[in-house]
Design a protein around this motif. Structure first.
Motif, PDB file in Angstrom:
ATOM      1  N   ILE A  87       0.858  -1.186   0.000  1.00 52.55           N
ATOM      2  CA  ILE A  87       0.000   0.000   0.000  1.00 52.55           C
ATOM      3  C   ILE A  87       0.888   1.227   0.000  1.00 52.55           C
ATOM      4  N   GLU A  88       0.542   2.169  -0.846  1.00 54.53           N
ATOM      5  CA  GLU A  88       1.290   3.422  -0.925  1.00 54.53           C
ATOM      6  C   GLU A  88       0.403   4.574  -0.467  1.00 54.53           C
ATOM      7  N   GLY A  89       0.934   5.402   0.436  1.00 56.32           N
ATOM      8  CA  GLY A  89       0.180   6.543   0.930  1.00 56.32           C
ATOM      9  C   GLY A  89       0.574   7.814   0.226  1.00 56.32           C
ATOM     10  N   LEU A  90      -0.427   8.599  -0.210  1.00 59.70           N
ATOM     11  CA  LEU A  90      -0.192   9.864  -0.901  1.00 59.70           C
ATOM     12  C   LEU A  90      -1.135  10.916  -0.321  1.00 59.70           C
ATOM     13  N   LYS A  91      -0.622  11.724   0.603  1.00 59.62           N
ATOM     14  CA  LYS A  91      -1.409  12.744   1.287  1.00 59.62           C
ATOM     15  C   LYS A  91      -2.661  12.133   1.914  1.00 59.62           C
ATOM     16  N   ASP A  92      -3.857  12.463   1.398  1.00 62.49           N
ATOM     17  CA  ASP A  92      -5.104  12.033   2.042  1.00 62.49           C
ATOM     18  C   ASP A  92      -5.699  10.762   1.433  1.00 62.49           C
ATOM     19  N   TYR A  93      -4.974  10.122   0.524  1.00 65.95           N
ATOM     20  CA  TYR A  93      -5.520   8.895  -0.065  1.00 65.95           C
ATOM     21  C   TYR A  93      -4.417   7.850  -0.186  1.00 65.95           C
ATOM     22  N   VAL A  94      -4.840   6.635  -0.487  1.00 62.50           N
ATOM     23  CA  VAL A  94      -3.877   5.539  -0.611  1.00 62.50           C
ATOM     24  C   VAL A  94      -4.085   4.796  -1.920  1.00 62.50           C
ATOM     25  N   LYS A  95      -3.021   4.135  -2.349  1.00 61.57           N
ATOM     26  CA  LYS A  95      -3.093   3.207  -3.470  1.00 61.57           C
ATOM     27  C   LYS A  95      -2.846   1.800  -2.934  1.00 61.57           C
ATOM     28  N   ILE A  96      -3.778   0.902  -3.191  1.00 62.56           N
ATOM     29  CA  ILE A  96      -3.651  -0.479  -2.720  1.00 62.56           C
ATOM     30  C   ILE A  96      -3.307  -1.345  -3.922  1.00 62.56           C
ATOM     31  N   PHE A  97      -2.114  -1.909  -3.914  1.00 60.08           N
ATOM     32  CA  PHE A  97      -1.652  -2.724  -5.031  1.00 60.08           C
ATOM     33  C   PHE A  97      -1.982  -4.190  -4.758  1.00 60.08           C
ATOM     34  N   VAL A  98      -2.804  -4.731  -5.636  1.00 57.94           N
ATOM     35  CA  VAL A  98      -3.354  -6.066  -5.437  1.00 57.94           C
ATOM     36  C   VAL A  98      -2.789  -7.023  -6.482  1.00 57.94           C
ATOM     37  N   GLU A  99      -2.564  -8.245  -6.098  1.00 64.38           N
ATOM     38  CA  GLU A  99      -2.047  -9.279  -6.995  1.00 64.38           C
ATOM     39  C   GLU A  99      -2.914  -9.408  -8.254  1.00 64.38           C
ATOM     40  N   ASP A 100      -2.228  -9.585  -9.393  1.00 68.00           N
ATOM     41  CA  ASP A 100      -2.895  -9.816 -10.688  1.00 68.00           C
ATOM     42  C   ASP A 100      -3.823  -8.681 -11.109  1.00 68.00           C
ATOM     43  N   SER A 101      -3.541  -7.478 -10.640  1.00 68.43           N
ATOM     44  CA  SER A 101      -4.332  -6.321 -11.065  1.00 68.43           C
ATOM     45  C   SER A 101      -3.391  -5.288 -11.655  1.00 68.43           C
ATOM     46  N   THR A 102      -3.731  -4.763 -12.838  1.00 64.39           N
ATOM     47  CA  THR A 102      -2.844  -3.811 -13.519  1.00 64.39           C
ATOM     48  C   THR A 102      -2.921  -2.419 -12.911  1.00 64.39           C
ATOM     49  N   HIS A 103      -4.014  -2.125 -12.214  1.00 64.43           N
ATOM     50  CA  HIS A 103      -4.179  -0.795 -11.614  1.00 64.43           C
ATOM     51  C   HIS A 103      -4.463  -0.929 -10.118  1.00 64.43           C
ATOM     52  N   PRO A 104      -3.861  -0.049  -9.328  1.00 64.20           N
ATOM     53  CA  PRO A 104      -4.135  -0.097  -7.888  1.00 64.20           C
ATOM     54  C   PRO A 104      -5.532   0.409  -7.563  1.00 64.20           C
ATOM     55  N   VAL A 105      -6.033   0.003  -6.411  1.00 66.43           N
ATOM     56  CA  VAL A 105      -7.300   0.540  -5.904  1.00 66.43           C
ATOM     57  C   VAL A 105      -6.981   1.832  -5.166  1.00 66.43           C
ATOM     58  N   VAL A 106      -7.607   2.914  -5.585  1.00 64.04           N
ATOM     59  CA  VAL A 106      -7.370   4.221  -4.975  1.00 64.04           C
ATOM     60  C   VAL A 106      -8.521   4.547  -4.040  1.00 64.04           C
ATOM     61  N   SER A 107      -8.189   4.916  -2.789  1.00 61.83           N
ATOM     62  CA  SER A 107      -9.235   5.190  -1.810  1.00 61.83           C
ATOM     63  C   SER A 107      -8.868   6.411  -0.979  1.00 61.83           C
ATOM     64  N   LEU A 108      -9.879   7.215  -0.639  1.00 61.48           N
ATOM     65  CA  LEU A 108      -9.676   8.421   0.162  1.00 61.48           C
ATOM     66  C   LEU A 108      -9.693   8.024   1.641  1.00 61.48           C
ATOM     67  N   ILE A 109      -8.541   7.617   2.143  1.00 60.91           N
ATOM     68  CA  ILE A 109      -8.379   7.194   3.532  1.00 60.91           C
ATOM     69  C   ILE A 109      -6.926   7.427   3.926  1.00 60.91           C
ATOM     70  N   SER A 110      -6.675   7.726   5.171  1.00 58.98           N
ATOM     71  CA  SER A 110      -5.301   7.972   5.605  1.00 58.98           C
ATOM     72  C   SER A 110      -4.566   6.653   5.815  1.00 58.98           C
ATOM     73  N   MET A 111      -3.249   6.707   5.731  1.00 61.93           N
ATOM     74  CA  MET A 111      -2.437   5.512   5.976  1.00 61.93           C
ATOM     75  C   MET A 111      -2.650   4.997   7.398  1.00 61.93           C
ATOM     76  N   LYS A 112      -2.753   5.904   8.359  1.00 60.98           N
ATOM     77  CA  LYS A 112      -2.925   5.511   9.751  1.00 60.98           C
ATOM     78  C   LYS A 112      -4.231   4.751   9.940  1.00 60.98           C
ATOM     79  N   ALA A 113      -5.323   5.272   9.356  1.00 62.33           N
ATOM     80  CA  ALA A 113      -6.621   4.622   9.500  1.00 62.33           C
ATOM     81  C   ALA A 113      -6.621   3.242   8.853  1.00 62.33           C
TER      82      ALA A 113
END
Length: 242
Positions: A157-183
């Motif tokens: 998982i990569e954190g970028l300011k107020d959202y994160v990118k979740i990199f999932v196996e066998d997926s070409t694009h990460p899931v982007v969600s508006l949530i903090s890394m801490k949460a």
């Protein structure tokens, strides 16, 4: 371990004896002495009681009747002068049945039986908690949708300011969600996911290559910062063949 207990008897001399026995027993803590079964009901609502030393023949409400009302709120050890109640006492799941006059060795033996019961119950509960399966998935909001993501498929998982990118196996694009890394970190099981950098969380089960101070996922290199290095290296050393 200390057990909070009540002593209940309509005879003051019997209460005095039980109080003296409780005070001699290191793992018992006397919360109150009661002259009637009715007093117990109020105390159970106000205090956390583990064990009740309970007389059977009392006015208004007998010990047997009280034990049925108490149920699982506290464990019972009956103290009585009448042997004929023994069978009924065990039918209501009493821990023990002491026949008056009660000697201290008899009292102590029954108290130890209660202590062992509570220690076994605590160990069983702790074991159940330890073996509870971790949550196998989480739900995250992404593009106005609620997505279910299996934890085992998350690589990092990569954190970028107020959202994160979740990199999932066998997926070409990460899931982007508006949530903090801490949460998000608090939602993930600590046994499988670890923070390696202010901006990265990795699934330890997915870490297959570590090169210098970097974790390699295909063509992606994730840095392990000094702030998180010690905890990550502890995991590596536990699994390392020496």
């Amino acid at each position: 371990m200390e057990l909070n207990c009540l002593i209940v008897d309509d005879e003051p001399l019997a209460l005095d004896l039980l109080e003296a026995y409780v005070q001699r027993t290191p793992f018992l803590r006397l919360c109150a002495r009661c002259g009637s079964a009715l007093e117990v009901l109020q105390l159970l609502d106000e205090h956390s009681i583990d064990l009740i030393f309970l007389d059977i023949q009392m006015p208004e409400l007998t010990g047997l009747e009280l034990s049925r009302i108490v149920g699982e709120k506290a464990k019972i050890i009956f103290t009585t002068a009448f042997e004929q109640y023994a069978l009924e006492g065990f039918r209501v799941n009493a821990l023990d049945y002491l026949l008056k006059p009660i000697s201290y060795p008899e009292f102590l033996k029954a108290a130890h039986k209660a202590l062992e019961w509570f220690e076994m119950s605590r160990e069983k509960f702790a074991s159940t908690e330890r073996t509870k399966p971790e949550e196998e998935y989480i739900y995250v909001k992404s593009d106005y949708k609620l997505l279910k993501i299996e934890l085992s498929r998350i690589c990092y998982i990569e954190g970028l300011k107020d959202y994160v990118k979740i990199f999932v196996e066998d997926s070409t694009h990460p899931v982007v969600s508006l949530i903090s890394m801490k949460a998000l970190e608090e939602m993930l099981p600590a046994a499988s996911f670890i923070r390696i950098h202010r901006s990265y969380i990795v699934n330890l089960n997915r870490v297959s290559v570590v090169e210098r101070n970097r974790i390699v996922f295909g063509k992606t290199y994730l840095p392990v910062s000094d702030s998180y290095k010690e905890k990550f290296l502890e995991f590596i050393h536990r699994k390392m063949i020496k």
